[in-house]
Scaffold this motif. Structure first.
Motif, PDB file in Angstrom:
ATOM      1  N   ILE A   1      44.863  46.261  61.908  1.00  0.00           N
ATOM      2  CA  ILE A   1      45.300  46.760  60.679  1.00  0.00           C
ATOM      3  C   ILE A   1      44.660  46.144  59.259  1.00  0.00           C
ATOM      4  O   ILE A   1      44.393  46.680  58.507  1.00  0.00           O
ATOM      5  N   ASP A   2      44.598  44.742  59.375  1.00  0.00           N
ATOM      6  CA  ASP A   2      43.851  44.195  58.369  1.00  0.00           C
ATOM      7  C   ASP A   2      42.305  44.614  58.292  1.00  0.00           C
ATOM      8  O   ASP A   2      42.044  44.848  56.934  1.00  0.00           O
ATOM      9  N   SER A   3      41.845  44.704  59.373  1.00  0.00           N
ATOM     10  CA  SER A   3      40.569  45.173  59.249  1.00  0.00           C
ATOM     11  C   SER A   3      40.408  46.528  58.751  1.00  0.00           C
ATOM     12  O   SER A   3      39.511  46.827  58.070  1.00  0.00           O
ATOM     13  N   PHE A   4      41.319  47.479  59.240  1.00  0.00           N
ATOM     14  CA  PHE A   4      41.503  48.712  58.727  1.00  0.00           C
ATOM     15  C   PHE A   4      41.661  48.658  57.193  1.00  0.00           C
ATOM     16  O   PHE A   4      41.169  49.731  56.249  1.00  0.00           O
ATOM     17  N   VAL A   5      42.580  47.943  56.710  1.00  0.00           N
ATOM     18  CA  VAL A   5      42.993  47.828  55.030  1.00  0.00           C
ATOM     19  C   VAL A   5      41.731  47.509  54.283  1.00  0.00           C
ATOM     20  O   VAL A   5      41.171  47.598  53.289  1.00  0.00           O
ATOM     21  N   ASP A   6      40.996  46.441  54.976  1.00  0.00           N
ATOM     22  CA  ASP A   6      39.665  46.066  54.209  1.00  0.00           C
ATOM     23  C   ASP A   6      38.899  47.101  54.197  1.00  0.00           C
ATOM     24  O   ASP A   6      37.987  47.064  53.215  1.00  0.00           O
ATOM     25  N   GLU A   7      38.544  48.158  55.390  1.00  0.00           N
ATOM     26  CA  GLU A   7      37.556  49.104  55.039  1.00  0.00           C
ATOM     27  C   GLU A   7      38.196  50.048  53.922  1.00  0.00           C
ATOM     28  O   GLU A   7      37.553  50.649  53.197  1.00  0.00           O
ATOM     29  N   GLU A   8      39.350  50.394  53.902  1.00  0.00           N
ATOM     30  CA  GLU A   8      39.886  51.091  52.809  1.00  0.00           C
ATOM     31  C   GLU A   8      39.554  50.478  51.628  1.00  0.00           C
ATOM     32  O   GLU A   8      39.668  51.318  50.599  1.00  0.00           O
ATOM     33  N   LEU A   9      39.797  49.227  51.355  1.00  0.00           N
ATOM     34  CA  LEU A   9      39.615  48.459  50.169  1.00  0.00           C
ATOM     35  C   LEU A   9      38.330  48.810  49.509  1.00  0.00           C
ATOM     36  O   LEU A   9      37.996  49.160  48.471  1.00  0.00           O
ATOM     37  N   ASP A  10      37.222  48.675  50.469  1.00  0.00           N
ATOM     38  CA  ASP A  10      35.982  49.065  50.208  1.00  0.00           C
ATOM     39  C   ASP A  10      35.731  50.409  49.806  1.00  0.00           C
ATOM     40  O   ASP A  10      35.003  50.387  48.794  1.00  0.00           O
ATOM     41  N   LYS A  11      36.278  51.267  50.443  1.00  0.00           N
ATOM     42  CA  LYS A  11      36.060  52.547  50.317  1.00  0.00           C
ATOM     43  C   LYS A  11      36.748  52.830  48.529  1.00  0.00           C
ATOM     44  O   LYS A  11      36.359  53.643  47.642  1.00  0.00           O
ATOM     45  N   GLU A  12      37.784  52.370  48.380  1.00  0.00           N
ATOM     46  CA  GLU A  12      38.612  52.512  47.164  1.00  0.00           C
ATOM     47  C   GLU A  12      38.016  51.864  46.199  1.00  0.00           C
ATOM     48  O   GLU A  12      37.706  52.766  44.855  1.00  0.00           O
ATOM     49  N   LYS A  13      37.306  50.775  46.227  1.00  0.00           N
ATOM     50  CA  LYS A  13      36.530  50.026  45.114  1.00  0.00           C
ATOM     51  C   LYS A  13      35.259  51.089  44.879  1.00  0.00           C
ATOM     52  O   LYS A  13      34.874  50.948  43.758  1.00  0.00           O
ATOM     53  N   ASN A  14      34.920  51.392  46.034  1.00  0.00           N
ATOM     54  CA  ASN A  14      33.384  52.184  45.634  1.00  0.00           C
ATOM     55  C   ASN A  14      33.916  53.571  44.902  1.00  0.00           C
ATOM     56  O   ASN A  14      33.045  54.106  44.029  1.00  0.00           O
TER      57      ASN A  14
ATOM     58  N   SER B   1      24.456  38.648  44.913  1.00  0.00           N
ATOM     59  CA  SER B   1      25.386  37.880  45.468  1.00  0.00           C
ATOM     60  C   SER B   1      26.065  36.900  44.827  1.00  0.00           C
ATOM     61  O   SER B   1      25.836  36.863  43.367  1.00  0.00           O
ATOM     62  N   LYS B   2      27.293  36.472  45.141  1.00  0.00           N
ATOM     63  CA  LYS B   2      27.948  35.368  44.474  1.00  0.00           C
ATOM     64  C   LYS B   2      27.126  34.135  44.087  1.00  0.00           C
ATOM     65  O   LYS B   2      27.231  33.507  42.997  1.00  0.00           O
ATOM     66  N   GLU B   3      26.057  33.845  44.814  1.00  0.00           N
ATOM     67  CA  GLU B   3      25.124  32.890  44.663  1.00  0.00           C
ATOM     68  C   GLU B   3      24.430  33.040  43.194  1.00  0.00           C
ATOM     69  O   GLU B   3      24.317  32.290  42.287  1.00  0.00           O
ATOM     70  N   MET B   4      24.055  34.487  42.997  1.00  0.00           N
ATOM     71  CA  MET B   4      23.527  34.796  41.839  1.00  0.00           C
ATOM     72  C   MET B   4      24.294  34.987  40.593  1.00  0.00           C
ATOM     73  O   MET B   4      23.886  34.584  39.466  1.00  0.00           O
ATOM     74  N   THR B   5      25.529  35.366  40.912  1.00  0.00           N
ATOM     75  CA  THR B   5      26.389  35.658  39.702  1.00  0.00           C
ATOM     76  C   THR B   5      27.155  34.465  39.341  1.00  0.00           C
ATOM     77  O   THR B   5      27.425  34.199  38.033  1.00  0.00           O
ATOM     78  N   GLY B   6      27.210  33.526  40.112  1.00  0.00           N
ATOM     79  CA  GLY B   6      28.134  32.446  39.935  1.00  0.00           C
ATOM     80  C   GLY B   6      29.668  32.533  39.769  1.00  0.00           C
ATOM     81  O   GLY B   6      30.301  31.751  39.267  1.00  0.00           O
ATOM     82  N   ARG B   7      30.054  33.773  40.095  1.00  0.00           N
ATOM     83  CA  ARG B   7      31.513  34.060  40.031  1.00  0.00           C
ATOM     84  C   ARG B   7      32.145  34.102  41.354  1.00  0.00           C
ATOM     85  O   ARG B   7      31.507  34.399  42.371  1.00  0.00           O
ATOM     86  N   LYS B   8      33.514  33.884  41.250  1.00  0.00           N
ATOM     87  CA  LYS B   8      34.295  33.990  42.563  1.00  0.00           C
ATOM     88  C   LYS B   8      34.703  35.238  43.273  1.00  0.00           C
ATOM     89  O   LYS B   8      34.542  35.504  44.220  1.00  0.00           O
ATOM     90  N   GLU B   9      34.463  36.293  42.241  1.00  0.00           N
ATOM     91  CA  GLU B   9      34.749  37.577  42.832  1.00  0.00           C
ATOM     92  C   GLU B   9      33.719  38.049  43.100  1.00  0.00           C
ATOM     93  O   GLU B   9      32.605  37.915  42.792  1.00  0.00           O
ATOM     94  N   ASN B  10      33.608  39.088  44.194  1.00  0.00           N
ATOM     95  CA  ASN B  10      32.172  40.175  44.511  1.00  0.00           C
ATOM     96  C   ASN B  10      31.961  40.916  43.350  1.00  0.00           C
ATOM     97  O   ASN B  10      32.745  41.669  42.789  1.00  0.00           O
ATOM     98  N   MET B  11      30.862  41.185  43.192  1.00  0.00           N
ATOM     99  CA  MET B  11      30.180  42.386  42.370  1.00  0.00           C
ATOM    100  C   MET B  11      30.372  43.452  43.202  1.00  0.00           C
ATOM    101  O   MET B  11      29.702  43.590  44.509  1.00  0.00           O
ATOM    102  N   CYS B  12      30.755  44.437  42.790  1.00  0.00           N
ATOM    103  CA  CYS B  12      30.951  45.880  43.568  1.00  0.00           C
ATOM    104  C   CYS B  12      30.409  46.992  42.618  1.00  0.00           C
ATOM    105  O   CYS B  12      30.375  48.067  43.366  1.00  0.00           O
ATOM    106  N   TRP B  13      29.510  46.709  41.514  1.00  0.00           N
ATOM    107  CA  TRP B  13      28.801  47.786  41.246  1.00  0.00           C
ATOM    108  C   TRP B  13      27.752  47.127  40.070  1.00  0.00           C
ATOM    109  O   TRP B  13      27.990  46.003  39.425  1.00  0.00           O
TER     110      TRP B  13
END
Length: 268
Positions: free
Chosen positions: A172-185, A209-221
């Motif tokens: 279920i956690d993997s499924f939630v992660d998939e839905e999370l990515d869909k919702e963010k997009n 990537s986080k290495e390029m942005t220097g932020r803890k959050e992922n860039m999603c757009w």
């Protein structure tokens, strides 16, 4: 010793005559930038010693001297921005270098008419960049607790035999992660759809990537917009409203600009 030509960009000849080039040091920190006439345009350049800035010397510097590379990249950026504030500008990428003025002419001549039309098209227009980040915790919790799809999945699992139920719950956690990515997009695509209505042109770029942005959050757009100056205030106001509505869900909208038309001139 010969002199190489470092090219910053192109400006209209008429604007150059009305507003003479400011005194700005060139890439080597010694000489100053100047212009070279190319049709109805002016190429903004500086001279470089061919021994100090040969292809081999530059490769060695860029690979082994990070401080030098950062310094020169900043010089290029600051020079481009200074020119952009004064002129309609076709900006060139960092380290665009020609062997001499003749080679510069040979390269530009076949594209001269296209470039002159381009200068007319980008006059009075601005480039803006939007990067969207998401701290996933709140959105993930919302999806886990309130998503009809996740609820349906949980209900489906509850009706399985105890043995099957145990293994399916682990999925279920993997499924939630998939839905999370869909919702963010989905949210990012909706923001982009609404913002690009203010633009003449828009494009979606690759996320950093986080290495390029220097932020803890992922860039999603990561997207860019080309705007008439008359539309900029409306664009910025709409962006403020988007920021307010999405902040509670963990989104951060990072808007930067105005920039020269790096992405909308089509030059390589």
């Amino acid at each position: 010793m010969g002199e190489l030509i470092y090219l910053y960009g192109f400006i209209p000849e008429t604007e150059s005559k009305e507003n003479p080039l400011p005194e700005i040091k060139g890439f080597d920190g010694r000489g100053s930038i100047y212009t070279v006439s190319v049709g109805n345009m002016e190429a903004v350049v500086c001279g470089l010693d061919e021994t100090e800035f040969s292809e081999k010397a530059l490769q060695e510097k860029t690979e082994n001297d990070l401080e030098w590379l950062q310094q020169k990249a900043l010089h290029h950026h600051h020079t481009i921005m200074a020119l952009y504030k004064m002129y309609t500008l076709i900006p060139l990428k960092f380290c665009t270098i020609y062997k001499n003025e003749e080679r510069l002419y040979q390269t530009v001549e076949p594209k001269k008419n296209q470039m002159e039309e381009m200068l007319a098209q980008i006059k009075g227009r601005e480039e803006w960049n939007l990067k969207i980040y998401c701290e996933d915790t709140q959105l993930k919790e919302d999806i886990s607790s309130h998503s009809p799809i996740v609820e349906a999945k949980k209900k489906e699992i509850s009706q399985l035999s105890p043995g099957r139920r145990y293994f399916e719950r682990k999925k279920i956690d993997s499924f939630v992660d998939e839905e999370l990515d869909k919702e963010k997009n989905r949210i990012c695509e909706e923001v982009h759809r609404q913002m690009k209505q203010f633009a003449i042109d828009a494009a979606v770029k690759k996320n950093w990537s986080k290495e390029m942005t220097g932020r803890k959050e992922n860039m999603c757009w990561n997207s860019i917009y080309f705007l008439e100056k008359s539309q900029v205030d409306f664009f910025l106001e709409e962006m403020k409203q988007k920021e307010k509505s999405l902040d509670i869900k963990g989104f951060t909208l990072e808007l930067t600009g105005p920039w020269p038309a790096y992405h909308f001139t089509g030059l390589k």
